[in-house]
Scaffold this motif. Structure first.
Motif, PDB file in Angstrom:
ATOM      1  N   SER A   2     -53.538 -21.645   3.814  1.00  0.00           N
ATOM      2  CA  SER A   2     -52.136 -21.676   4.242  1.00  0.00           C
ATOM      3  C   SER A   2     -51.191 -21.628   3.039  1.00  0.00           C
ATOM      4  N   GLY A   3     -49.938 -21.369   3.338  1.00  0.00           N
ATOM      5  CA  GLY A   3     -48.927 -21.326   2.280  1.00  0.00           C
ATOM      6  C   GLY A   3     -48.772 -22.663   1.586  1.00  0.00           C
ATOM      7  N   SER A   4     -48.892 -23.745   2.341  1.00  0.00           N
ATOM      8  CA  SER A   4     -48.771 -25.086   1.747  1.00  0.00           C
ATOM      9  C   SER A   4     -49.929 -25.351   0.786  1.00  0.00           C
ATOM     10  N   ILE A  67     -38.098 -22.493  -2.341  1.00  0.00           N
ATOM     11  CA  ILE A  67     -39.101 -22.515  -1.272  1.00  0.00           C
ATOM     12  C   ILE A  67     -38.691 -23.475  -0.172  1.00  0.00           C
ATOM     13  N   VAL A  68     -38.260 -24.664  -0.558  1.00  0.00           N
ATOM     14  CA  VAL A  68     -37.841 -25.659   0.441  1.00  0.00           C
ATOM     15  C   VAL A  68     -36.633 -25.154   1.208  1.00  0.00           C
ATOM     16  N   ALA A  70     -35.766 -22.013   1.714  1.00  0.00           N
ATOM     17  CA  ALA A  70     -36.165 -20.892   2.554  1.00  0.00           C
ATOM     18  C   ALA A  70     -36.885 -21.347   3.830  1.00  0.00           C
ATOM     19  N   ARG A  71     -37.600 -22.451   3.730  1.00  0.00           N
ATOM     20  CA  ARG A  71     -38.326 -22.972   4.899  1.00  0.00           C
ATOM     21  C   ARG A  71     -37.414 -23.762   5.825  1.00  0.00           C
ATOM     22  N   GLY A  72     -36.167 -23.897   5.449  1.00  0.00           N
ATOM     23  CA  GLY A  72     -35.203 -24.567   6.342  1.00  0.00           C
ATOM     24  C   GLY A  72     -35.120 -26.065   6.133  1.00  0.00           C
ATOM     25  N   GLY A  73     -35.589 -26.541   4.964  1.00  0.00           N
ATOM     26  CA  GLY A  73     -35.601 -27.971   4.682  1.00  0.00           C
ATOM     27  C   GLY A  73     -34.271 -28.428   4.300  1.00  0.00           C
TER      28      GLY A  73
END
Length: 73
Positions: A2-4, A67-68, A70-73
């Protein structure tokens, strides 16, 4: 994977790489106290390693922020 998982592996690799630079800079600074002939060369090496480490940390922080974000965080 996974990406994570990839992100965690990337962060671990970055930590190892940063640690190597930091250790080289630390050793160079302690060697300054031992050998007075090599003082300017060792200080330059230590400063170079510290600049590289700082650059790596700043870039990693920006990438993690993006990254955070972009992930909507």
């Amino acid at each position: 994977m996974s990406g994570s998982g990839l992100l965690l592996i990337g962060i671990a690799a970055l930590a190892v790489y940063t640690g190597m630079h930091w250790e080289r800079a630390r050793r160079a600074m302690f060697d300054v106290k031992i050998g007075r002939k090599r003082v300017s060369n060792l200080r330059q090496t230590a400063a170079k390693e510290q600049r590289q480490t700082l650059m790596i940390i700043v870039i990693a922080t920006v990438v993690l922020f993006l990254i955070v974000k972009a992930r909507g965080g």
